[in-house]
Motif scaffolding. Structure first.
Motif, PDB file in Angstrom:
ATOM      1  N   GLN A  14       3.286  -2.132  -4.784  1.00  0.00           N
ATOM      2  CA  GLN A  14       2.453  -3.266  -5.193  1.00  0.00           C
ATOM      3  C   GLN A  14       2.344  -4.309  -4.082  1.00  0.00           C
ATOM      4  O   GLN A  14       1.271  -4.874  -3.861  1.00  0.00           O
ATOM      5  N   ARG A  17      -0.035  -2.852  -1.483  1.00  0.00           N
ATOM      6  CA  ARG A  17      -1.388  -2.874  -2.038  1.00  0.00           C
ATOM      7  C   ARG A  17      -1.985  -4.285  -2.003  1.00  0.00           C
ATOM      8  O   ARG A  17      -3.144  -4.475  -1.680  1.00  0.00           O
ATOM      9  N   ASP A  18      -1.148  -5.284  -2.303  1.00  0.00           N
ATOM     10  CA  ASP A  18      -1.608  -6.669  -2.363  1.00  0.00           C
ATOM     11  C   ASP A  18      -1.626  -7.354  -0.994  1.00  0.00           C
ATOM     12  O   ASP A  18      -1.960  -8.533  -0.899  1.00  0.00           O
ATOM     13  N   THR A  47       2.287   6.561  -2.038  1.00  0.00           N
ATOM     14  CA  THR A  47       2.196   6.794  -3.480  1.00  0.00           C
ATOM     15  C   THR A  47       3.282   6.036  -4.218  1.00  0.00           C
ATOM     16  O   THR A  47       4.389   5.866  -3.714  1.00  0.00           O
ATOM     17  N   TRP A  48       2.945   5.605  -5.397  1.00  0.00           N
ATOM     18  CA  TRP A  48       3.897   4.959  -6.308  1.00  0.00           C
ATOM     19  C   TRP A  48       4.547   6.101  -7.074  1.00  0.00           C
ATOM     20  O   TRP A  48       3.974   6.639  -8.017  1.00  0.00           O
ATOM     21  N   PRO A  51       2.556  10.464  -8.466  1.00  0.00           N
ATOM     22  CA  PRO A  51       1.432  10.409  -9.397  1.00  0.00           C
ATOM     23  C   PRO A  51       0.683  11.732  -9.489  1.00  0.00           C
ATOM     24  O   PRO A  51       0.752  12.569  -8.577  1.00  0.00           O
ATOM     25  N   ASP A  55      -4.655  10.311 -10.360  1.00  0.00           N
ATOM     26  CA  ASP A  55      -4.227   8.921 -10.570  1.00  0.00           C
ATOM     27  C   ASP A  55      -4.383   8.134  -9.277  1.00  0.00           C
ATOM     28  O   ASP A  55      -3.435   7.907  -8.537  1.00  0.00           O
ATOM     29  N   HIS A  56      -5.605   7.677  -9.009  1.00  0.00           N
ATOM     30  CA  HIS A  56      -5.912   6.990  -7.756  1.00  0.00           C
ATOM     31  C   HIS A  56      -5.356   5.569  -7.717  1.00  0.00           C
ATOM     32  O   HIS A  56      -5.237   4.992  -6.631  1.00  0.00           O
ATOM     33  N   ALA A  57      -4.998   5.002  -8.852  1.00  0.00           N
ATOM     34  CA  ALA A  57      -4.434   3.653  -8.883  1.00  0.00           C
ATOM     35  C   ALA A  57      -3.033   3.626  -8.285  1.00  0.00           C
ATOM     36  O   ALA A  57      -2.549   2.576  -7.885  1.00  0.00           O
ATOM     37  N   ARG A  58      -2.374   4.785  -8.225  1.00  0.00           N
ATOM     38  CA  ARG A  58      -1.013   4.858  -7.692  1.00  0.00           C
ATOM     39  C   ARG A  58      -0.973   5.543  -6.332  1.00  0.00           C
ATOM     40  O   ARG A  58       0.039   6.090  -5.919  1.00  0.00           O
ATOM     41  N   ARG A  59      -2.100   5.486  -5.617  1.00  0.00           N
ATOM     42  CA  ARG A  59      -2.210   6.142  -4.305  1.00  0.00           C
ATOM     43  C   ARG A  59      -3.037   5.255  -3.362  1.00  0.00           C
ATOM     44  O   ARG A  59      -4.115   4.809  -3.727  1.00  0.00           O
ATOM     45  N   LEU A  60      -2.507   5.006  -2.178  1.00  0.00           N
ATOM     46  CA  LEU A  60      -3.226   4.268  -1.135  1.00  0.00           C
ATOM     47  C   LEU A  60      -3.341   5.164   0.086  1.00  0.00           C
ATOM     48  O   LEU A  60      -2.378   5.846   0.451  1.00  0.00           O
TER      49      LEU A  60
END
Length: 96
Positions: A14, A17-18, A47-48, A51, A55-60
Motif C-alpha cells: 500500500q 502503491r500510494d 504483488t500483495w 493474488p 486480481d489487478h488491485a493487488r498487483r503493480l
C-alpha cells in the motif's frame, strides 16, 4: 521480457502503491545476490501476497530502475544494522 517478482506484505504494498515508499528492501543473502547483482530486468511486478491472476488491485507493474547495496536498521530485520538491496520501485510515470 525479464521480470523480477517481489511479494509484499499489505502495508508495504500500500505504501508503494500510494507513492510513500520509493524502495523495497531485500536482505543481501546469497539468494538475493544471485538474483540482483549484475542483473538487469525489464520490469518489476509487486504483488500483495499471492493474488489470483485476475486480481489487478493487488498487483503493480513498474519499470526496472535498478537497485543499490546499502546498510539500514529497520524493525522488519531486527534491531541491528543489516546489509540490504534497496530496489527502486518508484512509479516512473510521476518522477520529475
Amino acid at each position: 521480457m525479464r521480470t523480477l517478482t517481489l511479494r509484499l506484505k499489505g502495508i508495504w504494498f500500500q505504501q508503494i502503491r500510494d507513492g510513500l515508499k520509493p524502495e523495497e528492501y531485500r536482505l543481501a543473502t546469497p539468494y538475493w545476490r544471485k538474483r540482483l547483482e549484475g542483473r538487469e530486468y525489464d520490469q518489476i511486478v509487486l504483488t500483495w501476497g499471492y493474488p489470483k491472476g485476475t486480481d489487478h488491485a493487488r498487483r503493480l507493474v513498474r519499470p526496472w530502475l535498478g537497485c543499490r547495496l546499502t546498510v539500514i536498521t529497520h524493525p522488519e530485520f531486527g534491531c541491528l544494522p543489516v546489509d540490504v538491496f534497496a530496489i527502486n520501485v518508484a512509479d516512473a510515470s510521476v518522477l520529475p
